[in-house]
Motif scaffolding. Structure first.
Motif, short mmCIF file in Angstrom:
data_model
loop_
_atom_site.label_atom_id
_atom_site.label_comp_id
_atom_site.label_asym_id
_atom_site.label_seq_id
_atom_site.Cartn_x
_atom_site.Cartn_y
_atom_site.Cartn_z
N ASP A 27 0.83 -1.21 0.00
CA ASP A 27 0.00 0.00 0.00
C ASP A 27 0.86 1.26 0.00
O ASP A 27 0.63 2.19 -0.78
N HIS A 28 1.87 1.28 0.86
CA HIS A 28 2.74 2.45 0.93
C HIS A 28 3.59 2.60 -0.33
O HIS A 28 3.78 3.71 -0.83
N LEU A 29 4.10 1.50 -0.84
CA LEU A 29 4.94 1.58 -2.03
C LEU A 29 4.15 2.03 -3.26
O LEU A 29 4.66 2.78 -4.10
N GLN A 30 2.91 1.57 -3.38
CA GLN A 30 2.11 1.96 -4.54
C GLN A 30 1.77 3.44 -4.53
O GLN A 30 1.53 4.03 -5.59
N ARG A 31 1.78 4.05 -3.36
CA ARG A 31 1.53 5.50 -3.29
C ARG A 31 2.63 6.31 -3.96
O ARG A 31 2.42 7.48 -4.30
N LEU A 32 3.80 5.70 -4.18
CA LEU A 32 4.91 6.41 -4.81
C LEU A 32 4.67 6.63 -6.30
O LEU A 32 5.31 7.49 -6.91
N GLY A 33 3.79 5.84 -6.90
CA GLY A 33 3.51 5.97 -8.32
C GLY A 33 4.65 5.52 -9.21
O GLY A 33 4.80 6.00 -10.34
N LEU A 34 5.45 4.58 -8.72
CA LEU A 34 6.59 4.08 -9.47
C LEU A 34 6.32 2.66 -9.97
O LEU A 34 5.54 1.92 -9.35
#
Length: 300
Positions: A27-34
């Motif tokens: 969830d947190h990593l997907q917020r980076l938009g990478l």
């Protein structure tokens, strides 16, 4: 105009039996938009199913190859830089632009280590505190110079990582950072601590007790592959006498001994300046590690 970060940086997420907590990490990593690639080390739980349901590209390995699984993700990625992440932590987004800009500006910069904040209370990881006090020559690159790093909290130049062969599959996991840091430095690459880059870490200790002998083995193998014989012998003695578990020390030594033929074939002694810098870090470690306390099996 600079290209978007998503064209420059890919998250490579290493996973293993982490179904209990992987949803929060993703969830947190997907917020980076990478772009993100998860490489799974033959998990036996529902970790892969959760990743797939979340829309993450997953490369599921048929067996657990430890740190070398990151090589698989690196080869799959198509961006010039990679954010290596473990399944129990994530980059917050702070400082990622600065890290990529530094890598763009300095073609011999191979790796940027983030500042690591631990737990809900965001305690500064002791390793980050040590990195902030690096005694190595600063030079003209941003950040503080390193000769080691934390594997799940770094942004790396993909070409540099692959040029030195990535992680050695034979060494599995445990202190794997120094097995890569020394070859990078020996090849002329620079490593830096950039505290404006931030990683949140919620350490999982589920497997920690099962890999300590690998850490002993790996630091001994690295020493004998790259250091002058007197330095390697001195470091071997230090590691063995400061590892608190005699069983772990003996097992690690035996594993290193089993690799001796390949170590001798591959032995390439580093130059005097790099050896001097490693010795400087080792001296600090010796001063901070009384006999029979657990030794850290890497230098940063």
């Amino acid at each position: 105009m600079s290209p978007p970060l998503s064209d420059r940086l890919t998250v490579v997420l290493l996973t293993y039996n982490c179904g209990e907590w992987i949803a929060r990490t993703v969830d947190h990593l997907q917020r980076l938009g990478l772009p993100m690639i998860a490489v799974d080390n033959a998990s036996r739980d529902d970790n892969v199913a959760q990743l797939t349901a979340a829309g993450v590209e997953v490369m599921r390995l048929p067996r657990n190859i430890g740190a070398a699984a990151r090589n698989v993700g690196a080869r799959r990625a198509r961006t010039p830089y990679l954010a290596f992440c473990d399944d129990d932590g994530w980059f917050t987004g702070e400082g990622l632009d600065a890290a990529v800009a530094a890598l763009d500006r300095h073609p011999r910069l191979a790796l940027v280590n983030a500042r690591i904040l631990v737990g809900e209370e965001e305690r500064l990881d002791p390793i980050s505190a040590e990195m902030a006090q690096s005694p190595l020559p600063v030079g003209d690159l941003p950040g503080l110079p390193l000769l080691g790093f934390m594997a799940g909290a770094v942004i790396v130049r993909r070409s540099a990582f692959l040029d030195v062969g990535g992680y050695d599959e034979r060494l599995f996991i445990g202190g794997e950072e120094e097995t890569l840091a020394v070859p990078l430095a020996a090849a002329g690459w620079q490593l830096r601590y950039l505290p404006e880059v931030v990683v949140r870490h919620f350490p999982s200790t589920a497997n920690a007790g099962h890999i300590r002998h690998f850490g002993v083995r790996n630091t001994l193998v690295t020493a004998w592959r790259h250091r002058p014989a007197a330095r390697a012998a001195s470091w071997t003695w230090f590691i063995l006498r400061t590892t608190p578990s005699r069983r772990v020390a003996v097992r690690g030594l035996a594993m290193a001994g089993a690799m001796l033929p390949s170590v001798l074939r591959e032995r390439r002694v580093i130059d005097a300046e790099l050896d001097r810098q490693l010795t400087l870090l080792e001296q600090r470690r010796r001063q901070a590690t009384p006999t029979r306390r657990r030794a850290a099996h890497s230098v940063w």
